[in-house]
Design a protein around this motif. Structure first.
Motif, PDB file in Angstrom:
ATOM      1  N   THR A  44      14.273  48.714   4.465  1.00  0.00           N
ATOM      2  CA  THR A  44      15.510  48.821   3.699  1.00  0.00           C
ATOM      3  C   THR A  44      15.503  50.170   2.994  1.00  0.00           C
ATOM      4  OG1 THR A  44      15.650  46.435   3.322  1.00  0.00           O
ATOM      5  CG2 THR A  44      16.928  47.846   1.858  1.00  0.00           C
ATOM      6  N   ALA A  45      16.563  50.955   3.170  1.00  0.00           N
ATOM      7  CA  ALA A  45      16.670  52.288   2.567  1.00  0.00           C
ATOM      8  C   ALA A  45      17.983  52.388   1.796  1.00  0.00           C
ATOM      9  CB  ALA A  45      16.602  53.367   3.645  1.00  0.00           C
ATOM     10  N   ARG A  49      19.336  59.641   4.191  1.00  0.00           N
ATOM     11  CA  ARG A  49      18.262  60.621   3.984  1.00  0.00           C
ATOM     12  C   ARG A  49      16.922  59.922   3.765  1.00  0.00           C
ATOM     13  NH1 ARG A  49      17.551  64.977  -0.984  1.00  0.00           N
ATOM     14  NH2 ARG A  49      15.882  66.183  -0.029  1.00  0.00           N
ATOM     15  N   GLU A  50      16.950  58.832   2.975  1.00  0.00           N
ATOM     16  CA  GLU A  50      15.713  58.089   2.739  1.00  0.00           C
ATOM     17  C   GLU A  50      15.195  57.476   4.031  1.00  0.00           C
ATOM     18  OE1 GLU A  50      14.200  54.220   0.161  1.00  0.00           O
ATOM     19  OE2 GLU A  50      15.861  55.444  -0.600  1.00  0.00           O
ATOM     20  N   PHE A  66      20.457  53.838  10.813  1.00  0.00           N
ATOM     21  CA  PHE A  66      20.688  53.439   9.431  1.00  0.00           C
ATOM     22  C   PHE A  66      22.064  52.799   9.302  1.00  0.00           C
ATOM     23  CE2 PHE A  66      22.403  54.417   5.149  1.00  0.00           C
ATOM     24  CZ  PHE A  66      21.513  53.658   4.399  1.00  0.00           C
ATOM     25  N   GLU A  67      22.101  51.574   8.777  1.00  0.00           N
ATOM     26  CA  GLU A  67      23.350  50.862   8.549  1.00  0.00           C
ATOM     27  C   GLU A  67      23.679  50.932   7.060  1.00  0.00           C
ATOM     28  OE1 GLU A  67      22.837  46.925  10.036  1.00  0.00           O
ATOM     29  OE2 GLU A  67      22.208  47.609  12.043  1.00  0.00           O
ATOM     30  N   SER A  68      24.771  51.652   6.723  1.00  0.00           N
ATOM     31  CA  SER A  68      25.065  51.933   5.322  1.00  0.00           C
ATOM     32  C   SER A  68      25.441  50.683   4.527  1.00  0.00           C
ATOM     33  CB  SER A  68      26.191  52.970   5.226  1.00  0.00           C
ATOM     34  OG  SER A  68      27.364  52.510   5.865  1.00  0.00           O
ATOM     35  N   GLN A  72      19.879  48.713   6.141  1.00  0.00           N
ATOM     36  CA  GLN A  72      18.810  48.479   7.122  1.00  0.00           C
ATOM     37  C   GLN A  72      18.486  49.762   7.872  1.00  0.00           C
ATOM     38  OE1 GLN A  72      18.661  44.599   9.089  1.00  0.00           O
ATOM     39  NE2 GLN A  72      18.598  45.675  11.029  1.00  0.00           N
ATOM     40  N   CYS A  73      17.198  50.063   7.946  1.00  0.00           N
ATOM     41  CA  CYS A  73      16.705  51.282   8.597  1.00  0.00           C
ATOM     42  C   CYS A  73      15.757  50.858   9.710  1.00  0.00           C
ATOM     43  CB  CYS A  73      15.989  52.158   7.570  1.00  0.00           C
ATOM     44  SG  CYS A  73      15.189  53.628   8.242  1.00  0.00           S
TER      45      CYS A  73
END
Length: 289
Positions: A44-45, A49-50, A66-68, A72-73
């Motif tokens: 999880t981000a 960028r993270e 990455f799902e904004s 979820q990353c």
């Protein structure tokens, strides 16, 4: 003594991971997702960028999704993943680093370095305990000038070296900017694609100094308006640079930012910043970094 050694080892690992994240570049594509393969890890981000930073320090991660909305990353081991359209999702891919051309520089005690080569400049320094060792990876030689007696080099910029091999680009020593001013008028997307085809970006205006420099370029070439780097998803979202970082410097025209535009340009009269739909043709500046 054992505690000190363990602490130094942990600090070195953290420092090395930070350096890998700084030096490993990545590219991202908005509104796309990876449609082949199974994620090797999921985190999880908070931001793209993270997510990208986590991937850059993981040797087994070559691309990520990455799902904004959910944060979820997903990590993938595929370097060239197959992607498809997905709203509010971004695909991240590491760009190649040529390992055979890397130079390792070590600093085990505080140093005052004045000469290690002639093609790079220091971009960041960090104090580190005397018992730990900082490892710096560079794609070629580096030039470090008077960083003081209590710091280690943690980052370098190879802008000038990159500029030397780029056709049509000029290196501005005073600004450390490698650029190509394009007078030809293009819509936003073709302008950005032209820069990307040179392995470059639209100009990143992240300070008053760069903004003033851009105005001087416009004067020199007789340009009225330029597109520059920065995109957002909608009026409620922040403007991001090409690496997914929030833009923090703006010199807005009165009444801006307008709710309608998701790209950035300068005004033709005041030359202050405005949002844009991207559907008008303007000049632009490509930048390599």
């Amino acid at each position: 003594m054992i505690h000190s050694a363990v602490a130094a080892a942990v600090l070195l690992t953290q420092c090395t991971n930070t350096l890998k994240a700084k030096l490993q570049k990545y590219e991202n594509a908005k509104n796309t997702c990876i449609i082949n393969g199974t994620p090797i890890r999921t985190f999880t981000a908070r931001t793209v960028r993270e997510c990208a930073s986590l991937c850059t320090i993981d040797d087994s991660c070559f691309s990520a999704n990455f799902e904004s909305m959910s944060g979820q990353c997903n990590f993938y081991s595929t370097f060239y993943p197959i992607t498809g359209p997905c709203m509010r999702s971004e695909t991240i891919r590491k760009t190649p680093v040529t390992e055979t051309s890397q130079t390792e520089l070590f600093s085990t005690t505080p140093v005052d370095v004045t000469s290690i080569g002639s093609t790079h400049q220091v971009t960041s320094i960090s104090p580190i305990g005397e018992t730990s060792q900082a490892k710096l990876l560079s794609t070629s030689s580096a030039e470090v000038t008077t960083i003081g007696l209590t710091n280690y080099v943690t980052g370098i910029s190879s802008t000038e070296a990159l500029c030397n091999t780029a056709t049509g680009y000029t290196y501005d020593t005073s600004m450390n900017i490698c650029y190509k001013t394009v007078v030809t008028l293009r819509y936003y997307t073709p302008a950005k694609e032209h820069c990307v085809s040179d392995s470059a970006h639209l100009l990143l205006i992240d300070s008053l100094d760069v903004y003033g420099w851009a105005m001087n370029q416009m004067d020199a070439y007789g340009i009225q308006r330029i597109y520059f780097q920065g995109e957002r998803v909608d009026q409620y979202s922040p403007f991001l640079d090409d690496e997914g970082n929030n833009l923090t410097y703006f010199n807005w025209n009165p009444g801006e930012p307008d709710v309608k535009g998701n790209y950035l340009r300068t005004d033709g009269t005041t030359r202050l910043m405005e949002t844009s739909s991207g559907n008008s043709e303007y000049s632009y500046i490509c930048q390599i970094y």
